[in-house]
Design a protein around this motif. Structure first.
Motif, PDB file in Angstrom:
ATOM      1  N   ASP A  84     -14.183  -0.330 -11.708  1.00 55.70           N
ATOM      2  CA  ASP A  84     -15.093   0.549 -11.734  1.00 55.70           C
ATOM      3  C   ASP A  84     -14.997   2.032 -11.704  1.00 55.70           C
ATOM      4  O   ASP A  84     -13.901   2.491 -12.265  1.00 55.70           O
ATOM      5  CB  ASP A  84     -16.197   0.247 -10.510  1.00 55.70           C
ATOM      6  CG  ASP A  84     -17.845   0.582 -10.665  1.00 55.70           C
ATOM      7  OD1 ASP A  84     -18.180   1.630 -10.873  1.00 55.70           O
ATOM      8  OD2 ASP A  84     -18.245  -0.508 -10.976  1.00 55.70           O
ATOM      9  N   ASP A  85     -15.822   2.879 -11.493  1.00 55.93           N
ATOM     10  CA  ASP A  85     -15.693   4.434 -11.275  1.00 55.93           C
ATOM     11  C   ASP A  85     -14.335   4.921 -10.755  1.00 55.93           C
ATOM     12  O   ASP A  85     -14.120   4.225  -9.795  1.00 55.93           O
ATOM     13  CB  ASP A  85     -17.041   5.238 -10.693  1.00 55.93           C
ATOM     14  CG  ASP A  85     -17.213   6.396 -10.974  1.00 55.93           C
ATOM     15  OD1 ASP A  85     -16.477   7.117 -11.782  1.00 55.93           O
ATOM     16  OD2 ASP A  85     -18.318   6.923 -10.440  1.00 55.93           O
ATOM     17  N   GLY A 139     -27.360   3.312 -12.103  1.00 55.57           N
ATOM     18  CA  GLY A 139     -27.518   3.500 -10.763  1.00 55.57           C
ATOM     19  C   GLY A 139     -28.190   2.230 -10.101  1.00 55.57           C
ATOM     20  O   GLY A 139     -29.063   2.105  -9.468  1.00 55.57           O
ATOM     21  N   GLY A 140     -27.474   1.066 -10.504  1.00 56.38           N
ATOM     22  CA  GLY A 140     -28.518  -0.324 -10.353  1.00 56.38           C
ATOM     23  C   GLY A 140     -29.212  -0.615 -11.393  1.00 56.38           C
ATOM     24  O   GLY A 140     -29.062  -0.472 -12.610  1.00 56.38           O
ATOM     25  N   LYS A 167     -18.883  -2.073 -18.265  1.00 58.49           N
ATOM     26  CA  LYS A 167     -20.278  -1.876 -17.430  1.00 58.49           C
ATOM     27  C   LYS A 167     -20.581  -0.187 -18.012  1.00 58.49           C
ATOM     28  O   LYS A 167     -19.872   0.627 -17.527  1.00 58.49           O
ATOM     29  CB  LYS A 167     -19.804  -1.870 -15.964  1.00 58.49           C
ATOM     30  CG  LYS A 167     -20.913  -1.442 -14.885  1.00 58.49           C
ATOM     31  CD  LYS A 167     -20.529  -1.538 -13.751  1.00 58.49           C
ATOM     32  CE  LYS A 167     -21.503  -1.272 -12.575  1.00 58.49           C
ATOM     33  NZ  LYS A 167     -21.059  -1.462 -11.296  1.00 58.49           N
ATOM     34  N   ASP A 220     -22.777   2.593 -17.283  1.00 60.70           N
ATOM     35  CA  ASP A 220     -23.515   3.079 -16.283  1.00 60.70           C
ATOM     36  C   ASP A 220     -24.426   4.402 -16.628  1.00 60.70           C
ATOM     37  O   ASP A 220     -24.229   4.806 -17.857  1.00 60.70           O
ATOM     38  CB  ASP A 220     -22.692   3.586 -15.024  1.00 60.70           C
ATOM     39  CG  ASP A 220     -23.471   3.545 -13.588  1.00 60.70           C
ATOM     40  OD1 ASP A 220     -24.686   3.483 -13.762  1.00 60.70           O
ATOM     41  OD2 ASP A 220     -22.716   3.490 -12.722  1.00 60.70           O
ATOM     42  N   ASN A 277     -26.325   7.123 -14.434  1.00 58.98           N
ATOM     43  CA  ASN A 277     -26.845   7.579 -13.094  1.00 58.98           C
ATOM     44  C   ASN A 277     -27.634   8.881 -12.804  1.00 58.98           C
ATOM     45  O   ASN A 277     -27.792   9.279 -11.595  1.00 58.98           O
ATOM     46  CB  ASN A 277     -25.232   7.999 -12.234  1.00 58.98           C
ATOM     47  CG  ASN A 277     -24.740   6.663 -11.848  1.00 58.98           C
ATOM     48  OD1 ASN A 277     -25.510   5.651 -11.164  1.00 58.98           O
ATOM     49  ND2 ASN A 277     -23.654   6.213 -12.390  1.00 58.98           N
ATOM     50  N   TRP A 312     -26.655  -4.903 -14.189  1.00 62.33           N
ATOM     51  CA  TRP A 312     -26.582  -4.830 -12.703  1.00 62.33           C
ATOM     52  C   TRP A 312     -27.866  -4.622 -12.345  1.00 62.33           C
ATOM     53  O   TRP A 312     -28.569  -3.527 -12.413  1.00 62.33           O
ATOM     54  CB  TRP A 312     -25.651  -3.875 -12.359  1.00 62.33           C
ATOM     55  CG  TRP A 312     -25.063  -3.707 -11.027  1.00 62.33           C
ATOM     56  CD1 TRP A 312     -25.124  -2.433 -10.283  1.00 62.33           C
ATOM     57  CD2 TRP A 312     -24.859  -4.612 -10.234  1.00 62.33           C
ATOM     58  NE1 TRP A 312     -24.842  -2.894  -9.282  1.00 62.33           N
ATOM     59  CE2 TRP A 312     -24.424  -3.960  -8.879  1.00 62.33           C
ATOM     60  CE3 TRP A 312     -24.789  -5.912 -10.413  1.00 62.33           C
ATOM     61  CZ2 TRP A 312     -24.194  -4.806  -7.781  1.00 62.33           C
ATOM     62  CZ3 TRP A 312     -24.202  -6.863  -9.055  1.00 62.33           C
ATOM     63  CH2 TRP A 312     -23.946  -6.034  -7.800  1.00 62.33           C
ATOM     64  N   TRP A 322     -15.836  -1.742  -6.701  1.00 65.32           N
ATOM     65  CA  TRP A 322     -16.471  -0.497  -6.437  1.00 65.32           C
ATOM     66  C   TRP A 322     -16.717  -0.456  -4.876  1.00 65.32           C
ATOM     67  O   TRP A 322     -16.141   0.378  -4.157  1.00 65.32           O
ATOM     68  CB  TRP A 322     -17.970  -0.404  -7.076  1.00 65.32           C
ATOM     69  CG  TRP A 322     -18.570   0.862  -6.668  1.00 65.32           C
ATOM     70  CD1 TRP A 322     -20.007   0.749  -6.343  1.00 65.32           C
ATOM     71  CD2 TRP A 322     -18.352   2.091  -6.730  1.00 65.32           C
ATOM     72  NE1 TRP A 322     -20.121   1.863  -6.014  1.00 65.32           N
ATOM     73  CE2 TRP A 322     -19.554   2.869  -6.151  1.00 65.32           C
ATOM     74  CE3 TRP A 322     -17.155   2.957  -7.304  1.00 65.32           C
ATOM     75  CZ2 TRP A 322     -19.428   4.298  -6.108  1.00 65.32           C
ATOM     76  CZ3 TRP A 322     -17.094   4.136  -7.119  1.00 65.32           C
ATOM     77  CH2 TRP A 322     -18.397   4.999  -6.736  1.00 65.32           C
ATOM     78  N   ARG A 373     -26.800  13.642  -9.015  1.00 65.72           N
ATOM     79  CA  ARG A 373     -25.483  13.179  -8.683  1.00 65.72           C
ATOM     80  C   ARG A 373     -24.251  14.248  -9.338  1.00 65.72           C
ATOM     81  O   ARG A 373     -23.522  13.665  -9.637  1.00 65.72           O
ATOM     82  CB  ARG A 373     -25.197  11.741  -9.423  1.00 65.72           C
ATOM     83  CG  ARG A 373     -24.224  11.019  -8.375  1.00 65.72           C
ATOM     84  CD  ARG A 373     -23.759   9.563  -9.129  1.00 65.72           C
ATOM     85  NE  ARG A 373     -22.981   9.048  -8.294  1.00 65.72           N
ATOM     86  CZ  ARG A 373     -22.127   8.080  -8.563  1.00 65.72           C
ATOM     87  NH1 ARG A 373     -21.822   7.796  -9.853  1.00 65.72           N
ATOM     88  NH2 ARG A 373     -21.310   7.379  -7.745  1.00 65.72           N
ATOM     89  N   CYS A 386     -26.385  -0.646 -16.719  1.00 68.73           N
ATOM     90  CA  CYS A 386     -26.508  -0.292 -15.345  1.00 68.73           C
ATOM     91  C   CYS A 386     -27.111   1.134 -15.324  1.00 68.73           C
ATOM     92  O   CYS A 386     -26.673   1.809 -16.117  1.00 68.73           O
ATOM     93  CB  CYS A 386     -25.145  -0.564 -14.498  1.00 68.73           C
ATOM     94  SG  CYS A 386     -25.145   0.199 -13.094  1.00 68.73           S
ATOM     95  N   TRP A 405     -15.361   0.411 -16.466  1.00 68.52           N
ATOM     96  CA  TRP A 405     -16.710   1.216 -16.270  1.00 68.52           C
ATOM     97  C   TRP A 405     -16.590   2.279 -17.037  1.00 68.52           C
ATOM     98  O   TRP A 405     -15.663   3.134 -17.092  1.00 68.52           O
ATOM     99  CB  TRP A 405     -16.662   1.561 -14.639  1.00 68.52           C
ATOM    100  CG  TRP A 405     -17.937   2.390 -14.114  1.00 68.52           C
ATOM    101  CD1 TRP A 405     -18.912   1.633 -13.787  1.00 68.52           C
ATOM    102  CD2 TRP A 405     -18.070   3.652 -14.205  1.00 68.52           C
ATOM    103  NE1 TRP A 405     -20.076   2.857 -13.188  1.00 68.52           N
ATOM    104  CE2 TRP A 405     -19.426   3.974 -13.665  1.00 68.52           C
ATOM    105  CE3 TRP A 405     -17.531   4.799 -14.784  1.00 68.52           C
ATOM    106  CZ2 TRP A 405     -19.834   5.497 -13.544  1.00 68.52           C
ATOM    107  CZ3 TRP A 405     -17.805   6.146 -14.649  1.00 68.52           C
ATOM    108  CH2 TRP A 405     -19.090   6.374 -13.904  1.00 68.52           C
ATOM    109  N   ASP A 432     -28.029  -1.493  -7.030  1.00 71.03           N
ATOM    110  CA  ASP A 432     -26.850  -1.088  -6.029  1.00 71.03           C
ATOM    111  C   ASP A 432     -27.069  -1.746  -4.734  1.00 71.03           C
ATOM    112  O   ASP A 432     -26.061  -1.708  -4.092  1.00 71.03           O
ATOM    113  CB  ASP A 432     -26.890   0.285  -6.016  1.00 71.03           C
ATOM    114  CG  ASP A 432     -26.173   0.963  -7.237  1.00 71.03           C
ATOM    115  OD1 ASP A 432     -25.513   0.269  -7.989  1.00 71.03           O
ATOM    116  OD2 ASP A 432     -26.134   2.099  -7.302  1.00 71.03           O
TER     117      ASP A 432
HETATM  118  C1  DGJ Z   1     -23.832   3.360  -9.761  1.00 67.68           C
HETATM  119  C2  DGJ Z   1     -23.669   1.888 -10.178  1.00 67.68           C
HETATM  120  O1  DGJ Z   1     -24.800   1.022  -9.720  1.00 67.68           O
HETATM  121  C3  DGJ Z   1     -22.468   1.177  -8.969  1.00 67.68           C
HETATM  122  O2  DGJ Z   1     -22.308  -0.293  -9.152  1.00 67.68           O
HETATM  123  C4  DGJ Z   1     -21.383   1.885  -9.276  1.00 67.68           C
HETATM  124  O3  DGJ Z   1     -20.751   1.534 -10.806  1.00 67.68           O
HETATM  125  C5  DGJ Z   1     -21.344   3.521  -9.238  1.00 67.68           C
HETATM  126  N1  DGJ Z   1     -22.510   3.993 -10.046  1.00 67.68           N
HETATM  127  C6  DGJ Z   1     -20.086   4.058  -9.624  1.00 67.68           C
HETATM  128  O4  DGJ Z   1     -20.564   5.380  -9.649  1.00 67.68           O
END
Ligand code: DGJ
Length: 743
Positions: A368-369, A530-531, A478, A480, A482, A547, A338, A445, A528, A413, A550
């Motif tokens: 990742d993304d 957004g962290g 992973k 996520d 967000n 995770w 990432w 987002r 995860c 991801w 971030d």
């Molecule tokens: C938020 C995650 O916490 C990051 O590590 C990463 O995966 C991004 N999203 C990707 O969009």
């Protein structure tokens, strides 16, 4: 048997030599709370723990001839509002006639060996029946014709009690649950300090403390996720308790959505703890024979300060929450692309990245993304879970095969709960995104949230993910998440069910997690949001690691990881070494310090391995090899916090093996201090006093008692005059010490 019942007095004492929890039946048939704390000897009768003499006339009371029996003052186990208790209740039910009054009386109880998992919610479990005993207290409201079951489990080897509640409607008349806490406890004092883990994106789980005061003090989430802002954890400690001494009570809700954890201090200085799903925008309709179950709360008592509480949570979660498949397995050291590439990659770039990573000793490559749809930035393609052929012309199978040929495992991801307005999925099913009909949707987002209350949507995402898991022989996901939920409403729910939305959403998320982890137990999930926006035990039931944030800056991570360790085991804390200047703070810290912080978690890298200098490459190789030596300690050891980053310029922590023969100590200093002639040592914990420990890098062994009472000597710091002798200099310095008992 750790559950002792005095049938004559109807008292229930859960105890295992570490903790005691005592409940009784009150005069009115409700449940009273007598005690929660350090294990007590078995006594015939604990009735004297309930003090009922209140100033006559000061309170409303239940019986005409007994003004002393008032629900306003009596310590209760599952209180309701409106029948002379004016505090916040555990339970509130709206009935067909508009009334909220209930009267649940104890009618039966049952003790069983072991523990059942909750039906639809994540919960802790036993590996063998003999590990725990469960008490079910069944209460009935005969007018409502409903049955309330309070469920308590005590574990033989842990200073832990879990609690949940279940409600069944036996009548033909439907009713609505408006509030149903997982636990309520009345403490007899207000002389307690509340600790919480709060923050925001990139600053999650910082430690905050406050002394209880009259009135309500609470933390909560109404975001549809447990949140970056408050973790579903709270502890109360006595005024004299510290990190390593004194009494602490910890509460952690096994739930990933809206929650409330509060303490209400009343006018007689009693403190009512309530933990459960937040009653705002919560309702659950129950028709005949339907059952609602609350999430579980894990409660711990420690007489060895906050650190003792943390060790209880850690050990308990390792054995009774995290999937047994992962319990005794080391997890791979990963590299994630990432921060190295963001959306800008192609197959060639990724494969050479993976080859380089393999040469360094890394074990898993995570893409990742940005690998799906046409995702070149965050405005598009969520929901289109097919590879982007312009980046990966030969498809995901080819990439995965090439990565696996290098000797690394392959991970991907996903953001399963989301859809971009600009996506094929949204064009085909525009009503799958959460939104209130006739109203605009808010953005977060550039994306919307899929309506996971609808089974067909969860099924669709399951099919997409399982297809990719199988096609690519995936080892890791992973997951996520967000953005938070706004304009909550489901087209799949009836009008009167709209306040069930948030909880049903979570049930959809858990259902997807459960199906994937059951059918693909070897796939390692890292949650995860957004962290660290959903860093909670609900997630850990399915995803053994999360995770943490971030924010990968080593100095920021000291606080985030230190705070997280209050509740969560080290081996659940996703922690990586990233490039400098750091992408969140623009701070440059030494590579050594970045690794020294990341070691105390799951460990990995989040940088471009092709951009390392020769010197950095050598350091990274050594770090990876070190972590391979340490990681069994991180997975199974006992953690001690030694110096807090919230209280000083220095941080220290350590992990000790169960047999005390090995330990890893981390020491960190944020800013250098000039002219510093202080004797620099860190006093350790948990070692064997008369054992001699060899410390890597130091030229003589030290006894455990020396290390614990005088401390480990720190390497010399540059202090303005000793440049030639200094081993460390400048800001952001650190040392990690590996100790092993001398044979
Ligand atoms: C938020 C995650 O916490 C990051 O590590 C990463 O995966 C991004 N999203 C990707 O969009």
């Amino acid at each position: 048997m750790p559950i002792i019942i005095n049938q004559e007095k109807t008292q229930f004492h859960l105890t295992n030599g570490k903790v005691s929890y005592i409940i009784n039946k009150l005069k009115n048939g409700h449940l009273g709370h007598l005690y929660f704390g350090k294990a007590l000897r078995i006594d015939e009768d604990y009735s004297h723990f309930q003090i009922t003499d209140v100033p006559t006339g000061a309170s409303c009371h239940t019986y005409v001839d007994d003004p002393a029996f008032s629900l306003e003052t009596v310590k209760q186990e599952y209180p309701v509002y409106g029948t002379s208790d004016f505090r916040e209740p555990a339970l509130s039910i709206r009935q067909e006639n508009g009334s909220h009054i209930t009267d649940f009386k104890l009618v039966s109880y049952k003790v069983t060996s072991g523990k059942k998992e909750l039906r639809e919610l994540p919960s802790t479990f036993v590996n063998e029946e003999k590990e725990a005993s469960t008490l079910e207290l069944v209460l009935e409201d005969t007018i409502l014709n409903a049955e309330l079951t309070l469920i308590y489990t005590i574990f033989e080897e842990h200073s832990i009690i879990t609690r949940s509640a279940k409600l069944k409607n036996n009548s033909d008349q439907a009713f609505s649950i408006e509030r149903m806490m997982s636990a309520s406890i009345d403490f007899p004092t207000k002389d307690l300090i509340m600790t919480q883990l709060s923050g925001t994106w990139a600053r999650e789980r910082h430690i905050h403390k406050r002394k209880l005061e009259p009135g309500i003090q609470a933390i909560s989430s109404l975001r549809g996720a447990s949140s970056h802002h408050h973790n579903p954890f709270m502890s109360l400690q006595t005024m004299d308790a510290t990190e390593h001494q004194g009494e602490v009570y910890g509460f952690n809700l096994v739930y990933s959505g809206n929650f409330l954890a509060q303490v209400e201090v009343d006018h007689y200085e009693q403190s009512r703890v309530s933990v459960g799903i937040h009653p705002t925008r919560f309702e659950w309709n129950l028709s005949k024979d339907e059952v609602y179950e609350s999430p579980e709360v894990v409660m711990t008592y420690s007489d060895q300060g906050l650190n003792g509480m943390s060790q209880s949570f850690h050990k308990f979660y390792q054995e009774h929450l995290i999937a047994p498949y992962w319990r005794n397995r080391n997890r791979p050291i990963l590299i994630n692309n990432w921060e190295a590439t963001y959306f800008d990659f192609n197959e060639e770039k990724l494969v050479s990245f993976a080859k380089r990573a393999k040469e360094l000793g890394i074990e898993l490559f995570v893409l990742d993304d940005g690998w799906f749809g046409q995702r070149n930035d965050d405005t598009t393609s969520l929901g289109d879970w097919g590879e982007d052929r312009s980046k990966l012309p030969e498809g995901l199978e080819s990439l995965s095969a090439k990565v696996r040929e290098t000797g690394l495992e392959f991970g991907l991801w996903f953001e399963p709960e989301m859809v971009s307005p600009n996506s094929e999925l949204n064009r085909e099913y525009p009503d799958w995104a959460i939104g209130t009909p006739g109203r605009e949707r808010s953005y977060g987002r550039n994306q919307f949230v899929l309506d996971f209350t609808r089974k067909e949507i969860v099924d669709y995402i399951y099919e997409k993910m399982s297809d990719i898991i199988e096609r690519t022989q995936l080892s890791y996901i992973k997951w996520d998440m967000n953005r938070n939920i706004t304009e909550a409403y489901s087209r799949g729910l009836a009008v009167h069910q709209q306040d069930e939305f948030f909880h049903r959403y979570l049930l959809g998320v858990y259902d997807l997690y459960k199906r994937l982890t059951t059918n693909y137990p070897h796939v390692l999930f890292e949650s995860c949001a957004g962290g660290g926006g959903r860093f909670d035990p609900g997630m850990f039931r399915y995803a053994p690691q999360a995770w943490a944030s971030d924010d990968t800056d080593a100095m920021e991570r000291l606080k985030i990881q230190y705070g997280s360790s209050l509740v969560y085991p080290l081996y659940s804390i996703g922690s990586h070494v990233s490039a400098v200047p750091n992408h969140q703070t623009l701070r440059s810290t030494p590579l050594e310090t970045r690794a020294n912080v990341a070691y105390f978690g799951t460990f990995g890298y989040e940088l471009n391995p092709q951009e390392l200098s020769q010197e950095e490459e050598d350091m990274v190789k050594a770090q990876i090899s070190n972590y391979k030596t340490y990681r069994h300690l991180i997975r199974t050891g006992e953690f001690y916090r030694l110096q807090s980053p919230f209280e000083s310029n220095e941080t220290a922590w350590m992990v000790v093996s169960q047999d005390r023969s090995e330990a890893l100590v981390g020491w960190y200093k944020v800013l250098a201090t000039p002219n510093n002639r202080k004797e620099q040592t860190v006093r350790l914990k948990g070692l064997i006093e008369n054992a001699s420990y060899q410390i890597e890098g130091l030229n003589r062994p030290y006894y455990g008692d020396e290390l614990m009472n005088r401390g480990i000597p720190l390497t010399t710091e540059f202090n303005g005059v000793n440049a030639s002798k200094a081993e460390r200099g400048g800001d952001f310095q650190s040392n990690v010490y590996y100790l092993k008992i001398e044979k």
